[in-house]
Write an enzyme that holds these catalytic residues in place. Structure first.
Site, PDB file in Angstrom:
ATOM      1  N   GLN A  81      -8.319  14.271   2.808  1.00 19.70           N
ATOM      2  CA  GLN A  81      -7.320  13.307   1.320  1.00 19.70           C
ATOM      3  C   GLN A  81      -8.121  13.675   0.414  1.00 19.70           C
ATOM      4  OE1 GLN A  81      -7.130   9.153   2.612  1.00 19.70           O
ATOM      5  NE2 GLN A  81      -5.270   9.981   2.511  1.00 19.70           N
ATOM      6  N   HIS A 105      -8.124  11.187  -2.852  1.00 25.91           N
ATOM      7  CA  HIS A 105      -7.600  10.101  -3.392  1.00 25.91           C
ATOM      8  C   HIS A 105      -7.350   9.890  -4.817  1.00 25.91           C
ATOM      9  CE1 HIS A 105      -7.630   5.496  -3.950  1.00 25.91           C
ATOM     10  NE2 HIS A 105      -7.335   5.434  -2.274  1.00 25.91           N
ATOM     11  N   HIS A 140     -11.956  12.181  -0.054  1.00 28.58           N
ATOM     12  CA  HIS A 140     -12.098  10.099   0.499  1.00 28.58           C
ATOM     13  C   HIS A 140     -12.222  10.793   1.922  1.00 28.58           C
ATOM     14  CE1 HIS A 140     -11.824   5.979   0.421  1.00 28.58           C
ATOM     15  NE2 HIS A 140     -10.299   6.260   0.800  1.00 28.58           N
ATOM     16  N   LEU A 180     -15.201   5.284  -5.372  1.00 31.18           N
ATOM     17  CA  LEU A 180     -13.430   4.606  -5.113  1.00 31.18           C
ATOM     18  C   LEU A 180     -13.387   3.300  -5.536  1.00 31.18           C
ATOM     19  CD1 LEU A 180     -10.788   5.278  -2.834  1.00 31.18           C
ATOM     20  CD2 LEU A 180     -11.190   3.357  -2.092  1.00 31.18           C
ATOM     21  N   ARG A 234      -3.411  10.612   5.773  1.00 36.94           N
ATOM     22  CA  ARG A 234      -3.350   8.605   6.540  1.00 36.94           C
ATOM     23  C   ARG A 234      -2.419   8.716   5.392  1.00 36.94           C
ATOM     24  NH1 ARG A 234      -7.368   4.678   5.464  1.00 36.94           N
ATOM     25  NH2 ARG A 234      -8.405   6.244   3.591  1.00 36.94           N
ATOM     26  N   PHE A 265       0.908  -1.171  -0.210  1.00 36.53           N
ATOM     27  CA  PHE A 265      -0.038  -0.136  -0.158  1.00 36.53           C
ATOM     28  C   PHE A 265       0.911   1.000   0.271  1.00 36.53           C
ATOM     29  CE2 PHE A 265      -4.489   0.783   1.322  1.00 36.53           C
ATOM     30  CZ  PHE A 265      -5.089  -0.181   0.172  1.00 36.53           C
ATOM     31  N   GLU A 282      -7.166   1.908  -3.931  1.00 31.42           N
ATOM     32  CA  GLU A 282      -5.234   1.924  -3.534  1.00 31.42           C
ATOM     33  C   GLU A 282      -4.696   0.242  -3.945  1.00 31.42           C
ATOM     34  OE1 GLU A 282      -3.467   4.686  -0.841  1.00 31.42           O
ATOM     35  OE2 GLU A 282      -1.962   3.339  -0.484  1.00 31.42           O
ATOM     36  N   ARG A 332      -0.893   9.728  -0.650  1.00 39.23           N
ATOM     37  CA  ARG A 332      -2.309   9.499  -1.553  1.00 39.23           C
ATOM     38  C   ARG A 332      -1.703  11.150  -1.747  1.00 39.23           C
ATOM     39  NH1 ARG A 332      -6.985   5.960   1.456  1.00 39.23           N
ATOM     40  NH2 ARG A 332      -5.900   4.355   0.232  1.00 39.23           N
TER      41      ARG A 332
HETATM   42  C1  LIG Z   1     -15.102   3.705  -0.372  1.00 34.40           C
HETATM   43  C2  LIG Z   1     -14.187   3.483   0.889  1.00 34.40           C
HETATM   44  C3  LIG Z   1     -13.089   2.704   1.166  1.00 34.40           C
HETATM   45  C4  LIG Z   1     -12.039   2.678   2.234  1.00 34.40           C
HETATM   46  N1  LIG Z   1     -11.245   1.788   1.556  1.00 34.40           N
HETATM   47  C5  LIG Z   1     -10.770   1.729   3.330  1.00 34.40           C
HETATM   48  C6  LIG Z   1      -9.784   0.558   3.326  1.00 34.40           C
HETATM   49  O1  LIG Z   1      -9.606  -0.120   2.438  1.00 34.40           O
HETATM   50  N2  LIG Z   1      -8.669   0.811   4.783  1.00 34.40           N
HETATM   51  C7  LIG Z   1      -9.151   1.532   5.188  1.00 34.40           C
HETATM   52  O2  LIG Z   1      -7.875   1.492   6.463  1.00 34.40           O
HETATM   53  N3  LIG Z   1      -9.572   2.664   5.185  1.00 34.40           N
HETATM   54  C8  LIG Z   1     -10.516   2.770   3.990  1.00 34.40           C
HETATM   55  N4  LIG Z   1     -11.425   4.045   3.877  1.00 34.40           N
HETATM   56  C9  LIG Z   1     -11.694   4.786   5.288  1.00 34.40           C
HETATM   57  C10 LIG Z   1     -12.610   3.717   6.625  1.00 34.40           C
HETATM   58  O3  LIG Z   1     -13.163   2.946   5.719  1.00 34.40           O
HETATM   59  C11 LIG Z   1     -13.518   4.674   6.958  1.00 34.40           C
HETATM   60  O4  LIG Z   1     -12.632   5.661   7.297  1.00 34.40           O
HETATM   61  C12 LIG Z   1     -13.428   4.143   9.011  1.00 34.40           C
HETATM   62  O5  LIG Z   1     -13.927   2.695   8.619  1.00 34.40           O
HETATM   63  C13 LIG Z   1     -14.609   4.815   9.487  1.00 34.40           C
HETATM   64  O6  LIG Z   1     -15.394   3.586  11.017  1.00 34.40           O
HETATM   65  P1  LIG Z   1     -16.081   4.808  11.879  1.00 34.40           P
HETATM   66  O7  LIG Z   1     -16.577   3.337  12.683  1.00 34.40           O
HETATM   67  O8  LIG Z   1     -15.798   5.536  12.453  1.00 34.40           O
HETATM   68  O9  LIG Z   1     -16.980   4.980  11.168  1.00 34.40           O
HETATM   69  P2  LIG Z   1     -18.406   4.328  10.208  1.00 34.40           P
HETATM   70  O10 LIG Z   1     -18.593   3.033   9.138  1.00 34.40           O
HETATM   71  O11 LIG Z   1     -18.698   5.800   8.841  1.00 34.40           O
HETATM   72  O12 LIG Z   1     -19.796   4.550  10.944  1.00 34.40           O
HETATM   73  C14 LIG Z   1     -20.596   6.298  11.286  1.00 34.40           C
HETATM   74  C15 LIG Z   1     -21.342   5.306  12.489  1.00 34.40           C
HETATM   75  O13 LIG Z   1     -22.198   6.076  13.210  1.00 34.40           O
HETATM   76  C16 LIG Z   1     -23.481   5.976  13.254  1.00 34.40           C
HETATM   77  N5  LIG Z   1     -24.098   7.944  12.899  1.00 34.40           N
HETATM   78  C17 LIG Z   1     -23.351   8.494  11.746  1.00 34.40           C
HETATM   79  N6  LIG Z   1     -24.287  10.100  12.875  1.00 34.40           N
HETATM   80  C18 LIG Z   1     -25.287   9.568  13.347  1.00 34.40           C
HETATM   81  C19 LIG Z   1     -26.068  10.245  14.398  1.00 34.40           C
HETATM   82  N7  LIG Z   1     -26.622  11.514  14.548  1.00 34.40           N
HETATM   83  N8  LIG Z   1     -27.246   9.633  15.213  1.00 34.40           N
HETATM   84  C20 LIG Z   1     -27.026   8.218  15.055  1.00 34.40           C
HETATM   85  N9  LIG Z   1     -25.891   7.749  14.606  1.00 34.40           N
HETATM   86  C21 LIG Z   1     -24.941   8.121  13.493  1.00 34.40           C
HETATM   87  C22 LIG Z   1     -24.108   5.707  11.637  1.00 34.40           C
HETATM   88  O14 LIG Z   1     -25.172   5.382  11.477  1.00 34.40           O
HETATM   89  C23 LIG Z   1     -22.623   5.115  11.336  1.00 34.40           C
HETATM   90  O15 LIG Z   1     -23.416   3.328  12.206  1.00 34.40           O
HETATM   91  C24 LIG Z   1     -12.373   3.041   3.009  1.00 34.40           C
HETATM   92  C25 LIG Z   1     -13.135   4.637   3.337  1.00 34.40           C
HETATM   93  C26 LIG Z   1     -14.222   4.590   1.980  1.00 34.40           C
HETATM   94  C27 LIG Z   1     -15.268   6.103   2.136  1.00 34.40           C
END
Ligand SMILES: Cc1cc2nc3c(=O)[nH]c(=O)nc-3n(C[C@H](O)[C@H](O)[C@H](O)COP(=O)(O)OP(=O)(O)OC[C@H]3O[C@@H](n4cnc5c(N)ncnc54)[C@H](O)[C@@H]3O)c2cc1C
Length: 560
Positions: free
Chosen positions: A227, A229, A337, A239, A372, A114, A242, A273
């Site tokens: 960021q 991407h 991203h 997306l 990141r 990566f 990578e 990135r």
């Molecule tokens: C397309 C894509 C691909 C990616 N690929 C990678 C990868 O391969 N490797 C990597 O390390 N990172 C990757 N990332 C980044 C990574 O996936 C995210 O940063 C990470 O998964 C975020 O996790 P989280 O638990 O913080 O939030 P999220 O998974 O976004 O969860 C947020 C939660 O908060 C809840 N929520 C939000 N607002 C409210 C509200 N007002 N009331 C109640 N609930 C609420 C939602 O319902 C959800 O359950 C990627 C991101 C994207 C967009």
């Protein structure tokens, strides 16, 4: 009124990992999520999760240094040391829980390369890593009996004497507002990608938690660090992981040249990135693009290899552009991203607001600094999700039950009703689009004083329109129209912090590249930007800075 010892906002990877930890300690906890947990944006992660595993001679210090260099030396090094040294255990734990990681020829857990790292230390499940992780954590949470308020939407944090004591939340199915009291609240609500247009993020990534914490007095840190991407699909902004470049894909300009030779001869397509995105943008700006894109070429990898390791990417490319990666190069461009900035926390997830913790993309610990590394976010969610739970458990030992007051519930009922009662006005979608396009224009891959001031002017205009957006649906059940109005307000708060953070930082570092100040300035700007909400000031904000923690790696020039 409901009550728990710990309440976690968010059912993504950070929230579920935190919830599992609290449940294991036998303490009363619940998760609240505006969508079913497995629909959280974590589900969309494709490429993988980083960990330096010692069984193959990797060392955590190597991962830590790559992360710090990737961050352009803005990450707090004590936090990075914790993340890197806990990464191995975190990934092994996921495997033991049931994640079926892809394996190498020798039968051990397989890795792929990566960006920003010379060592291949990204563990993965094909190109659906996030989905695999999220489903396994969800299974574990069911096994442990972790309760979820599913499809409940938090509208406000309850603050009593400066201490966070729970939330007011809207049950989307019934349209009723409720008070949920808690001794500690862990914010794990994900990022704010949709403040920009286009974005790789799901439509639910509206920065709700950042805004809730910001309104409760917590500073948002380094919000200018957005960021872009390098490989988002032409026209759609979806997306393409990578992982494609990790597996050996080339980036080509209109002349068929692997242009990264010029910009990052040592790392080529796998530089950080921000570096790759800027290189692409130079090619495009100087006329060597292909209709505003560059080409991602995988043909030399062969169909079998692509289908086996990058099957999901092939599907996306076929479905949205009708292109098979085995036969044709795919047009891609830099796209918004991820947000490195977030709610300022220490490495235990504590914010400056007693009772409020944060983890995952909404938090800024800070392990990502100004840029990141790919596959470090999934790692961040599980490491700091767990740690925030451990420290919230410590904190609640000395907390007495919250008061039974329902003052906030009443004021929220009045506020939501007043939104519903507005006369027909502006469309939510239009205001949201105007905000997001203005942000992309002003706070893009390149920015300068006048573009950022343009973004601020646009935002100020949007702010005057927000109180007049109308909600057409007056119903109670699944009123997503009302939720969009609330999300718009959250996004505007995020945009405000992003623009003010950007205007504050008078240098270029990582993702914040100012064409009018193209150099990094360690003497004056080796520090974090902080934005506080301040209704008493003219522009609604108060800004400040805080020092970066350096442990063993002094900043040096960043070359790839
Ligand atoms: C397309 C894509 C691909 C990616 N690929 C990678 C990868 O391969 N490797 C990597 O390390 N990172 C990757 N990332 C980044 C990574 O996936 C995210 O940063 C990470 O998964 C975020 O996790 P989280 O638990 O913080 O939030 P999220 O998974 O976004 O969860 C947020 C939660 O908060 C809840 N929520 C939000 N607002 C409210 C509200 N007002 N009331 C109640 N609930 C609420 C939602 O319902 C959800 O359950 C990627 C991101 C994207 C967009």
């Amino acid at each position: 009124m409901y009550e728990h010892d710990v309440l976690i906002i968010g059912g993504g990877l950070a929230g579920l990992r935190a919830g599992i930890e609290v449940t294991r300690h036998g303490v009363d906890v619940a998760v609240i999520s505006k969508v079913h947990p497995v629909r959280s944006h974590s589900n969309a992660a494709q490429g993988g999760i980083n960990a330096p595993l010692t069984d193959r001679g990797d060392e955590w210090e190597g991962h830590a240094y790559d992360t710090i260099k990737g961050s352009d030396f803005l990450a707090d090094q004590d936090a990075v040391e914790i993340m890197s040294s806990e990464a191995g255990d975190a990934v092994i734990e996921l495997e033991r829980m049931g994640v079926i990681f892809s394996r190498g020829e020798d039968g051990r857990l397989g890795t792929r390369a990566f960006g920003g790292q010379k060592v291949a230390r990204t563990f993965f499940v094909g190109a659906i890593t996030g989905s695999a992780l999220l489903h396994v954590l969800y299974e574990q949470s069911i096994k442990l009996g972790l309760g979820v308020y599913e499809e409940w939407f938090v509208t406000k944090l309850i603050m009593e004497d400066g201490v966070c004591r729970g939330v007011v939340a809207y049950d989307i199915k019934s349209g009723k507002l409720h008070t949920i009291k808690a001794k500690a609240v862990i914010m794990a609500s994900g990022g704010s990608g949709r403040v920009f247009e286009p974005s790789t993020n799901a439509l639910i990534c509206t920065g709700d938690g950042l805004a809730l914490a910001y309104r409760a007095g917590a500073p948002l840190m380094d919000m200018e660090m957005i960021q872009y991407h390098p490989t988002t699909l032409a026209r759609t902004g979806i997306l393409l992981s990578e992982a494609a470049r990790g597996e050996g894909a080339y980036l080509l300009n209109s002349k068929g040249e692997r242009f990264m030779e010029k910009y990052a001869p040592d790392y080529m397509e796998l530089a950080s990135r921000d570096v790759v995105s800027r290189s692409e943008q130079i090619e495009i700006d100087e006329g060597r693009g292909i209709d505003g894109n560059v080409h991602l070429d995988l043909r030399h990898l062969g169909r079998d290899y692509i289908e086996q390791r990058l099957g999901y990417l092939e599907e996306v490319s076929q479905e949205f552009l009708g292109i098979s990666m085995a036969e044709e190069p795919v047009p891609v461009r830099p796209g918004m991203h991820y947000i490195m900035g977030g709610i300022k926390t220490d490495y235990n997830g504590a914010t400056i607001v007693p009772g409020l913790y944060a983890a995952g993309e909404c938090a800024n610990v800070s392990v990502h600094g100004a840029n990141r590394l790919g596959a470090n976010s999934l790692l961040d969610t599980v490491v700091f999700g767990r740690r925030s739970a451990v420290h919230a458990l410590e904190y609640i030992k000395s907390v007495e039950s919250a008061s039974k007051s329902e003052v906030d519930l009443k004021s929220e009922q009045v506020r939501l009703q007043s939104i519903l009662d507005r006369p027909k006005g502006e469309s939510i979608a239009k205001v949201r689009e105007d905000m997001a396009l203005g942000m992309t224009k002003g706070i893009g891959v390149w920015r300068d004083q006048s573009s950022m001031e343009g973004a601020l002017e646009n935002l100020n205009n949007v702010k005057t329109r927000v109180p007049h957006v109308s909600v057409e649906d007056k119903g109670k059940v699944f009123n997503t129209n009302l939720l969009s109005a609330l999300e718009l307000e959250f996004m505007v708060d995020n945009a405000e912090a992003i623009v003010h953070g950007a205007l504050m930082r008078k240098e270029s570092r990582g993702a914040h590249f100012r064409t009018d100040l193209p150099e990094r300035d360690d003497e004056n700007w080796l520090k974090h930007t902080l934005v506080y909400k301040d209704d008493n000031s003219n522009n609604g904000v108060r800004t400040d800075t805080s020092p970066v923690k350096i442990t063993q790696w002094e900043p040096v020039k960043r070359v790839y």
